[in-house]
Write an enzyme that holds these catalytic residues in place. Structure first.
Site, mmCIF file in Angstrom:
data_model
loop_
_atom_site.group_PDB
_atom_site.id
_atom_site.type_symbol
_atom_site.label_atom_id
_atom_site.label_comp_id
_atom_site.label_asym_id
_atom_site.label_seq_id
_atom_site.Cartn_x
_atom_site.Cartn_y
_atom_site.Cartn_z
ATOM 1 N N GLU A 59 -1.377 -30.069 15.253
ATOM 2 C CA GLU A 59 -1.924 -29.486 14.024
ATOM 3 C C GLU A 59 -3.105 -28.570 14.305
ATOM 4 O O GLU A 59 -3.181 -27.471 13.764
ATOM 5 C CB GLU A 59 -2.361 -30.604 13.061
ATOM 6 C CG GLU A 59 -3.047 -30.083 11.802
ATOM 7 C CD GLU A 59 -3.524 -31.178 10.853
ATOM 8 O OE1 GLU A 59 -3.107 -32.335 11.010
ATOM 9 O OE2 GLU A 59 -4.326 -30.857 9.954
ATOM 10 N N TYR A 117 0.794 -1.221 0.000
ATOM 11 C CA TYR A 117 0.000 0.000 0.000
ATOM 12 C C TYR A 117 0.828 1.273 0.000
ATOM 13 O O TYR A 117 0.302 2.358 -0.189
ATOM 14 C CB TYR A 117 -0.982 0.017 1.176
ATOM 15 C CG TYR A 117 -2.350 -0.449 0.763
ATOM 16 C CD1 TYR A 117 -3.148 0.335 -0.078
ATOM 17 C CD2 TYR A 117 -2.839 -1.672 1.174
ATOM 18 C CE1 TYR A 117 -4.394 -0.093 -0.482
ATOM 19 C CE2 TYR A 117 -4.083 -2.109 0.781
ATOM 20 C CZ TYR A 117 -4.855 -1.317 -0.051
ATOM 21 O OH TYR A 117 -6.091 -1.732 -0.456
ATOM 22 N N ASP A 161 -3.531 -34.899 12.017
ATOM 23 C CA ASP A 161 -4.572 -35.798 11.532
ATOM 24 C C ASP A 161 -3.941 -36.940 10.746
ATOM 25 O O ASP A 161 -2.896 -36.771 10.115
ATOM 26 C CB ASP A 161 -5.535 -35.038 10.601
ATOM 27 C CG ASP A 161 -6.473 -34.119 11.365
ATOM 28 O OD1 ASP A 161 -6.578 -34.270 12.595
ATOM 29 O OD2 ASP A 161 -7.093 -33.252 10.725
#
EC number: 5.6.2.2
Lengths: 424, 424
Positions: B253, B167, B305
């Site tokens: 996780e 920006y 997982d």
């Protein structure tokens, strides 16, 4: 003179970093701004405005029969509520009438915006969920199972996530939306908030600044949390002992702005508490903000992007989201002020054209839809700003201020806003 | 006896919550497990394994000419690197040769997995980016502008996000991918990490447990951070003074598992540091994990997982992501152990069928692709597990353990894993 001024602006466009910061000259000494902020905080203190400090309730409006809200209940009350509910069901079964749950409707037809409260609440419609009916037997079974699991949480006094809850009985729940939906039903049935059920949402918010509070028994001093800040705890019931010498709470939409203010320790220049949910407000941050506002009696000033979503985020903090309207009293923070970036700021602060973004068709539609919302309509200043946004079809992020230098936000924009009491 | 066992298992399936926890009887007293963990931590201590403790570098492998890596540089070195670079460009212009940047290639053709380092690094190919060329003039200008902005950050000693950087000059950069890409180029040109440039990523990780460290000058005791934990700071260069009596680091996780372990204060039963990025690893969490591992010399055990994405997340922590391979030495944590949930755990811990999810076609493809990756192939145990996953076509989340009770993870699964040293 006019020439000189013009030349300077052109230079400033070309290289804002090395140039004097626009409007910095308008800033009064910090002591003057602080004086004004102290006066503001005094307006919010409970002693000077005792009538305003005590929030209206449904019963004040004679709506407690016609509308329904849930309250925070201690774990022991949740436990006995479940036990007496089950006792009633057992009586019903023993008397040969089978059993059914009476479940408050959470559909939008049963929702009502109450302007006096500035919140969405539920009306009193409910429906029966009988076990002995093919169409409801599954949902009734799920409801009983969720009640049993919540009862276990009460006995153990631990917190779990919705996902944990789902996985305790995948065979029955089949997919998580089913256990989630019934969990909200159970909140309404028991008349308590979801956090009272010890089922929590993952946290994503952070807080930094002039706040001391206890998280699960540990005292946290948020002035000593470095730049990272303190992660907002997922379980509001273990948050307490809030103390603060802040004059206001600064609610920030995005983490980039949060990081700037945390690094610059903005809260040391102007005593405040800075909080962000890093985008969409999560339940934990909403509960935390409300608790701060209620216990500390401070004004809440919001710094969001100048686009329809910024205003929408403000509205979720302020008057709730539609799918959790039964819990609006506990999740919403009344009287949040829209500090910036407001559509009128774009011209006021000479935000360069290339830092303004054109609104998409969807943006414009969202903006127009917002103009129809009660929470916008009740605030003429907001309507005016939103009309300006939709008319100019321009939006801007908080980061657009970086075009005047990385620290323009903390060094000029916010101090000037505070000095001018420029919020709606 | 067999009958009795069978009956118990059936009951346990029907209502795991109120039944004895499966495999809990296998657990030895905590003191025995702690003894084993202390022995493990001793293996990692620098004194007992001085050869292993000193990590290999590119020059140890005689690859420092053929490969390229960036290093952490102090701000003053970044500043003088920019200044001498610009001085050289000026000489080049004054001698009538114009100017161009020599930019290392970051394309995948220029990447190399070095098994001895267990990381992806860049090979030595670079290309010229001349100003006096229609096809490169824009990118050359952007490069010069980014160098100038970084130089300002050095002078002011502040941190900004990539978004802030974009920006400051939207007119030139046009969209953020352009400034982001050149920012990575500038890292490679100067030979320093992106964090050395004081350009930081938004943080999303949290840490809790047996760790004391300083964040921007504030001392943080992570045993006193309640349930919410401490937000990991976005700027690793202001993190220091790490002290710990932990025996290992537990890398988690997902936040649901993190919340369970934080509420149960698992780190008090087994001294450890618990850290999570709440899903995809962000740069700040990766830098923080590496710093902990390097300064504290602790084993890192990962709980993810049991699906291809869990393993992929592990690999990003362990050997880096492809688009930041030039910075792999600073972003990666070597020697992370795969604790669980592993495909073989599903049968080993009798995870109920309904808590296992069928893998989609895409899952299976991702799994098969992973089998071709160097970082998997070098670990025969991982190959075996991954083959089992692809063969059974079953996956499971960490939350699947909740089917045995909400606290099964912290009370049985993890202690048993630690007792059996069951990691790969």
């Amino acid at each position: 003179m006019a020439d000189k001024k013009k030349r300077r602006r052109t230079e400033s466009d070309a290289d804002p970093e090395s140039d004097p910061l626009p409007f910095k000259s308008k800033l009064k000494p910090d002591s003057v701004i602080l004086q004004s902020l102290k006066a503001l905080a005094a307006e919010y203190a409970p002693s000077t405005s005792s009538s305003a400090a005590k929030p209206l309730t449904l019963s004040d409006l004679f709506l407690s029969d016609a509308c329904r809200e849930v309250t925070d209940l201690p774990l022991s009350s949740v436990q006995s509520a479940i036990e007496s509910l089950v006792l009633n069901l057992t009586h019903s079964i023993l008397s040969g009438q089978g059993f059914s749950f009476s479940v408050p409707s959470r559909s939008s037809a049963n929702q009502l915006y109450v302007p006096e409260l500035d919140r969405i609440v539920l009306k009193d419609k409910s429906s029966l969920r009988p076990y002995a009916n093919v169409s409801t037997v599954r949902k009734t079974t799920i409801t009983a199972r969720i009640l049993q699991l919540i009862h276990q949480l009460c006995l153990k006094n631990i917190h779990v996530t919705k996902r944990d809850l789902f996985y305790t009985d995948v065979k029955l729940f089949q997919d998580q939306t089913q256990s989630d939906t019934v969990l909200d039903d159970v909140s309404c049935i028991l008349g308590c908030t979801r956090s009272s059920l010890n089922v929590i949402a993952a946290e994503k918010g952070v807080v930094v600044g002039r706040l001391i509070f206890s998280d699960n028994g540990d005292m946290i001093d948020c002035t000593k949390m470095g730049m990272g800040g303190k992660a907002i705890p997922p379980n509001i019931d273990r948050v307490g002992d809030m103390q603060s010498d802040a004059l206001f709470i600064l609610l920030v939409e995005k983490d980039a702005a949060y990081i700037r203010l945390a690094e610059d320790r903005f809260y040391n220049r102007f005593p405040c508490i800075i909080v962000t949910a890093k985008g969409q407000p999560d339940v934990a941050t909403r509960l935390f903000l409300r608790k701060m506002k209620m216990e500390l009696n401070l004004p809440v000033l919001a710094l969001v992007d100048s686009d329809p979503y910024g205003l929408k985020i403000l509205s979720v903090y302020g008057c709730g989201s539609k799918n959790m309207s039964y819990d609006s009293a506990n999740l919403t923070t009344p009287d949040i002020k829209w500090l910036g970036i407001r559509p009128s700021d774009l011209d006021k602060y000479n935000i360069p054209e290339q830092c303004r973004l054109p609104m998409t068709e969807l943006d414009i539609k969202t903006g127009k839809d917002l103009l129809e919302e009660d929470f916008v309509k009740k605030n003429p200043g907001w309507v005016e700003e939103l009309n300006l946004m939709v008319k100019t079809k321009q939006k801007a992020e908080i980061q657009a201020l970086s075009s005047f230098g990385f620290q323009y936000l903390s060094e000029v924009y916010l101090p000037l806003k505070l000095q001018q009491r420029d919020w709606l």
